[in-house]
Design a protein around this motif. Structure first.
Motif, mmCIF file in Angstrom:
data_model
loop_
_atom_site.group_PDB
_atom_site.id
_atom_site.type_symbol
_atom_site.label_atom_id
_atom_site.label_comp_id
_atom_site.label_asym_id
_atom_site.label_seq_id
_atom_site.Cartn_x
_atom_site.Cartn_y
_atom_site.Cartn_z
ATOM 1 N N THR B 72 0.830 -1.213 0.000
ATOM 2 C CA THR B 72 0.000 0.000 0.000
ATOM 3 C C THR B 72 0.859 1.256 0.000
ATOM 4 O O THR B 72 0.573 2.223 -0.702
ATOM 5 C CB THR B 72 -0.915 0.007 1.241
ATOM 6 O OG1 THR B 72 -1.468 -1.280 1.387
ATOM 7 C CG2 THR B 72 -2.002 1.020 1.113
ATOM 8 N N ILE B 73 1.916 1.213 0.805
ATOM 9 C CA ILE B 73 2.833 2.363 0.881
ATOM 10 C C ILE B 73 3.419 2.661 -0.496
ATOM 11 O O ILE B 73 3.572 3.819 -0.886
ATOM 12 C CB ILE B 73 3.938 2.064 1.918
ATOM 13 C CG1 ILE B 73 3.495 2.504 3.307
ATOM 14 C CG2 ILE B 73 5.240 2.748 1.564
ATOM 15 C CD1 ILE B 73 3.321 3.976 3.477
ATOM 16 N N PHE B 74 3.705 1.604 -1.275
ATOM 17 C CA PHE B 74 4.260 1.844 -2.607
ATOM 18 C C PHE B 74 3.194 2.288 -3.597
ATOM 19 O O PHE B 74 3.508 2.866 -4.628
ATOM 20 C CB PHE B 74 4.972 0.591 -3.122
ATOM 21 C CG PHE B 74 6.343 0.449 -2.568
ATOM 22 C CD1 PHE B 74 7.358 1.289 -2.983
ATOM 23 C CD2 PHE B 74 6.619 -0.500 -1.607
ATOM 24 C CE1 PHE B 74 8.622 1.190 -2.460
ATOM 25 C CE2 PHE B 74 7.886 -0.615 -1.075
ATOM 26 C CZ PHE B 74 8.885 0.238 -1.504
ATOM 27 N N PRO B 77 2.567 6.755 -3.732
ATOM 28 C CA PRO B 77 3.205 7.694 -4.669
ATOM 29 C C PRO B 77 2.626 7.600 -6.073
ATOM 30 O O PRO B 77 2.520 8.615 -6.778
ATOM 31 C CB PRO B 77 4.680 7.265 -4.669
ATOM 32 C CG PRO B 77 4.862 6.480 -3.464
ATOM 33 C CD PRO B 77 3.559 5.839 -3.152
ATOM 34 N N TRP B 78 2.237 6.395 -6.467
ATOM 35 C CA TRP B 78 1.619 6.246 -7.793
ATOM 36 C C TRP B 78 0.261 6.931 -7.828
ATOM 37 O O TRP B 78 -0.081 7.626 -8.793
ATOM 38 C CB TRP B 78 1.463 4.764 -8.140
ATOM 39 C CG TRP B 78 0.573 4.540 -9.312
ATOM 40 C CD1 TRP B 78 0.850 4.831 -10.617
ATOM 41 C CD2 TRP B 78 -0.748 4.001 -9.294
ATOM 42 N NE1 TRP B 78 -0.214 4.508 -11.413
ATOM 43 C CE2 TRP B 78 -1.206 3.997 -10.628
ATOM 44 C CE3 TRP B 78 -1.586 3.527 -8.289
ATOM 45 C CZ2 TRP B 78 -2.472 3.537 -10.959
ATOM 46 C CZ3 TRP B 78 -2.828 3.068 -8.639
ATOM 47 C CH2 TRP B 78 -3.263 3.075 -9.953
ATOM 48 N N VAL B 80 -0.745 9.445 -6.241
ATOM 49 C CA VAL B 80 -0.634 10.901 -6.277
ATOM 50 C C VAL B 80 -0.384 11.393 -7.701
ATOM 51 O O VAL B 80 -0.937 12.408 -8.124
ATOM 52 C CB VAL B 80 0.482 11.360 -5.312
ATOM 53 C CG1 VAL B 80 0.766 12.843 -5.477
ATOM 54 C CG2 VAL B 80 0.095 11.071 -3.876
ATOM 55 N N VAL B 81 0.458 10.663 -8.461
ATOM 56 C CA VAL B 81 0.811 11.131 -9.808
ATOM 57 C C VAL B 81 0.130 10.295 -10.883
ATOM 58 O O VAL B 81 0.619 10.210 -12.007
ATOM 59 C CB VAL B 81 2.339 11.108 -10.018
ATOM 60 C CG1 VAL B 81 2.994 12.168 -9.161
ATOM 61 C CG2 VAL B 81 2.918 9.746 -9.730
ATOM 62 N N LYS B 84 -0.554 11.933 -14.213
ATOM 63 C CA LYS B 84 0.652 12.416 -14.881
ATOM 64 C C LYS B 84 1.384 11.273 -15.586
ATOM 65 O O LYS B 84 1.818 11.416 -16.726
ATOM 66 C CB LYS B 84 1.568 13.083 -13.848
ATOM 67 C CG LYS B 84 2.502 14.112 -14.442
ATOM 68 C CD LYS B 84 3.191 14.898 -13.332
ATOM 69 C CE LYS B 84 4.684 14.822 -13.469
ATOM 70 N NZ LYS B 84 5.360 15.273 -12.252
ATOM 71 N N VAL B 85 1.543 10.133 -14.928
ATOM 72 C CA VAL B 85 2.322 9.036 -15.518
ATOM 73 C C VAL B 85 1.494 8.244 -16.525
ATOM 74 O O VAL B 85 2.054 7.536 -17.354
ATOM 75 C CB VAL B 85 2.908 8.100 -14.438
ATOM 76 C CG1 VAL B 85 3.953 8.815 -13.629
ATOM 77 C CG2 VAL B 85 1.825 7.546 -13.540
ATOM 78 N N VAL B 88 1.569 4.150 -18.913
ATOM 79 C CA VAL B 88 2.814 3.444 -18.593
ATOM 80 C C VAL B 88 2.856 3.128 -17.098
ATOM 81 O O VAL B 88 3.120 1.987 -16.696
ATOM 82 C CB VAL B 88 4.036 4.307 -19.001
ATOM 83 C CG1 VAL B 88 5.320 3.580 -18.682
ATOM 84 C CG2 VAL B 88 3.965 4.645 -20.478
ATOM 85 N N GLY B 89 2.565 4.132 -16.303
ATOM 86 C CA GLY B 89 2.561 3.942 -14.863
ATOM 87 C C GLY B 89 1.528 2.917 -14.442
ATOM 88 O O GLY B 89 1.784 2.091 -13.564
ATOM 89 N N GLU B 92 2.836 -0.526 -15.088
ATOM 90 C CA GLU B 92 3.848 -0.883 -14.089
ATOM 91 C C GLU B 92 3.194 -1.302 -12.773
ATOM 92 O O GLU B 92 3.599 -2.287 -12.144
ATOM 93 C CB GLU B 92 4.769 0.318 -13.840
ATOM 94 C CG GLU B 92 5.750 0.564 -14.965
ATOM 95 C CD GLU B 92 6.352 1.954 -14.912
ATOM 96 O OE1 GLU B 92 7.019 2.330 -15.878
ATOM 97 O OE2 GLU B 92 6.145 2.665 -13.917
ATOM 98 N N ILE B 93 2.174 -0.540 -12.390
ATOM 99 C CA ILE B 93 1.489 -0.851 -11.132
ATOM 100 C C ILE B 93 0.750 -2.185 -11.238
ATOM 101 O O ILE B 93 0.737 -2.977 -10.295
ATOM 102 C CB ILE B 93 0.519 0.297 -10.772
ATOM 103 C CG1 ILE B 93 1.293 1.434 -10.137
ATOM 104 C CG2 ILE B 93 -0.570 -0.164 -9.849
ATOM 105 C CD1 ILE B 93 1.895 1.151 -8.795
ATOM 106 N N PHE B 96 3.174 -4.891 -10.724
ATOM 107 C CA PHE B 96 3.499 -4.929 -9.289
ATOM 108 C C PHE B 96 2.417 -5.670 -8.514
ATOM 109 O O PHE B 96 2.705 -6.559 -7.699
ATOM 110 C CB PHE B 96 3.625 -3.475 -8.809
ATOM 111 C CG PHE B 96 4.065 -3.317 -7.388
ATOM 112 C CD1 PHE B 96 5.387 -3.500 -7.042
ATOM 113 C CD2 PHE B 96 3.167 -2.945 -6.404
ATOM 114 C CE1 PHE B 96 5.815 -3.323 -5.746
ATOM 115 C CE2 PHE B 96 3.583 -2.778 -5.097
ATOM 116 C CZ PHE B 96 4.902 -2.969 -4.767
#
Lengths: 172, 116
Positions: B72-74, B77-78, B80-81, B84-85, B88-89, B92-93, B96
Motif C-alpha cells: 500500500t505504501i508503494f 506515490p503512484w 498521487v501522480v 501524470k504518468v 505506462v505507470g 507498471e502498477i 506490481f
C-alpha cells in the motif's frame, strides 16, 4: 526557537522510551515502549519535512512491525515471566560505555564538512511517485518491480515457516 | 511560525489528556478492594496461571498484513501522480500488483486464511 524546543522534546522522549524499553522487566512493555520510539521517529521525519517517509514510518514500522513484535511476544509460553532486574552498577557501566561511543560518533560525524546541496530539497510525494515509475534517466521502475518480487519471496517464506510444511515432510 | 504552532498543539494535547485523567482521579469515588485486581470481579477465583498461549495463526496474519501494508505504501506515490504518468505507470502498477497477487494466491492455496 520553537523548532529547537520540539527537536529536544522529541529527542528526549525517544531517549527516555529507548531506555525504558531495555530496562523494563516485562517483555510486552518493552515492545510497547519500542512502538513509542518508532512513532517519535515519525515525528522527527515530519519535523525535517520528509512527509512521505514519516508516513512510511507510521504505517510500516509503528503500524506493522510493532504489531508483529507484539504478536510475537504474545506467542511466547509464559508472558508473566519477569526478566531479572539489572543492578545499578551494571547500568552505570553499560551507560558509560554507550555514552563514550556516542561522544566518539558525534565527534567523528562533526569532522565531516556537511554541505547543503541545492536542488534536492523537494521530497514531495508526487516527485517520489514520478521518479519511482519513470522509465527514463534517474527512474526507479526496475527496483520498484523487484520490490514486489522480494515481497513475494517474503510472503512465501513466511507461509512455509508458519505452516510447518518442511517439518511435516521430514517426518514422513 | 509552524514550530510554535506544533508546540502549542503538543502542550494542549498534554493538558487536555492529562487534565482529564487528573480530574477523573480527583473526582471519582474511590473503592479499594483486593477483588478489584481480579479479571472478573464477581466471578470465580481463578486457579493457577490464566495465561493462554496465542495461536500461531495470528503471526501469519500479521506477516501477511505487513506485506500488504508495504504494498500500500508503494501504491501511494503512484496514486498521487496517477494522471501524470498515465498508461505506462498504470501498466507498471498492474505488474506490481499481479506479482503480489500471486503471493496472495499461494497463501490462499496453502490455506493460510483457514482458521483451524
Amino acid at each position: 526557537m520553537g523548532a529547537k524546543i520540539i527537536f529536544y522534546l522529541i529527542a528526549g522522549l525517544m531517549i527516555l522510551f529507548s531506555i525504558l524499553s531495555v530496562s523494563t522487566t516485562r517483555v510486552i512493555r518493552a515492545a510497547v515502549y519500542l512502538l513509542f520510539v518508532m512513532i517519535l521517529m515519525a515525528g522527527f521525519y515530519f519535523f525535517v519535512g520528509y512527509n512521505f517517509l514519516a508516513g512510511v514510518q507510521l504505517m510500516v514500522y509503528s503500524g506493522g512491525i510493532a504489531v508483529l513484535i507484539v504478536i510475537a511476544v504474545l506467542l511466547v509460553h509464559n508472558i508473566d515471566h519477569r526478566m531479572e532486574r539489572i543492578p545499578v552498577v551494571e547500568y552505570l557501566w553499560k551507560g558509560g560505555v554507550l555514552l563514550a561511543g556516542a561522544i566518539l560518533t558525534i565527534l567523528t560525524i562533526n569532522q565531516f564538512p556537511f554541505q547543503r546541496i541545492a536542488g534536492t530539497e523537494d521530497v514531495s510525494v508526487s516527485r517520489i511517485g514520478t521518479k519511482l515509475l519513470s522509465l527514463g534517466d534517474g527512474g526507479y521502475v526496475l527496483p520498484f518491480e523487484v520490490i514486489s518480487i522480494l515481497l513475494l519471496a517474503v510472503m512465501v517464506a513466511a507461509i512455509i515457516i508458519a505452516k510447518g510444511e518442511v517439518y511435516k515432510n521430514e517426518e514422513k | 511560525m509552524g514550530a510554535e504552532a506544533i508546540l502549542v498543539f503538543f502542550i494542549a494535547g498534554i493538558v487536555l489528556v492529562g487534565g482529564g485523567a487528573l480530574a477523573s482521579k480527583l473526582l471519582s469515588p474511590k473503592s479499594t478492594n483486593k477483588d478489584k485486581w481480579e479479571p472478573y470481579e464477581s466471578g470465580m477465583k481463578t486457579i493457577g496461571p490464566t495465561w493462554v498461549q496465542f495461536k500461531v495463526g495470528y503471526f501469519l496474519i500479521a506477516i501477511l498484513f505487513l506485506i500488504f501494508d508495504v504494498e500500500t505504501i508503494f501504491l501511494v506515490p503512484w496514486a498521487v501522480v496517477m494522471k501524470k504518468v498515465g498508461l505506462v505507470g498504470f501498466v507498471e502498477i498492474v505488474i506490481f500488483i499481479v506479482i503480489l497477487g500471486l503471493g496472495l494466491l499461494y497463501a490462499y492455496k496453502k490455506g493460510a486464511f483457514k482458521w483451524e
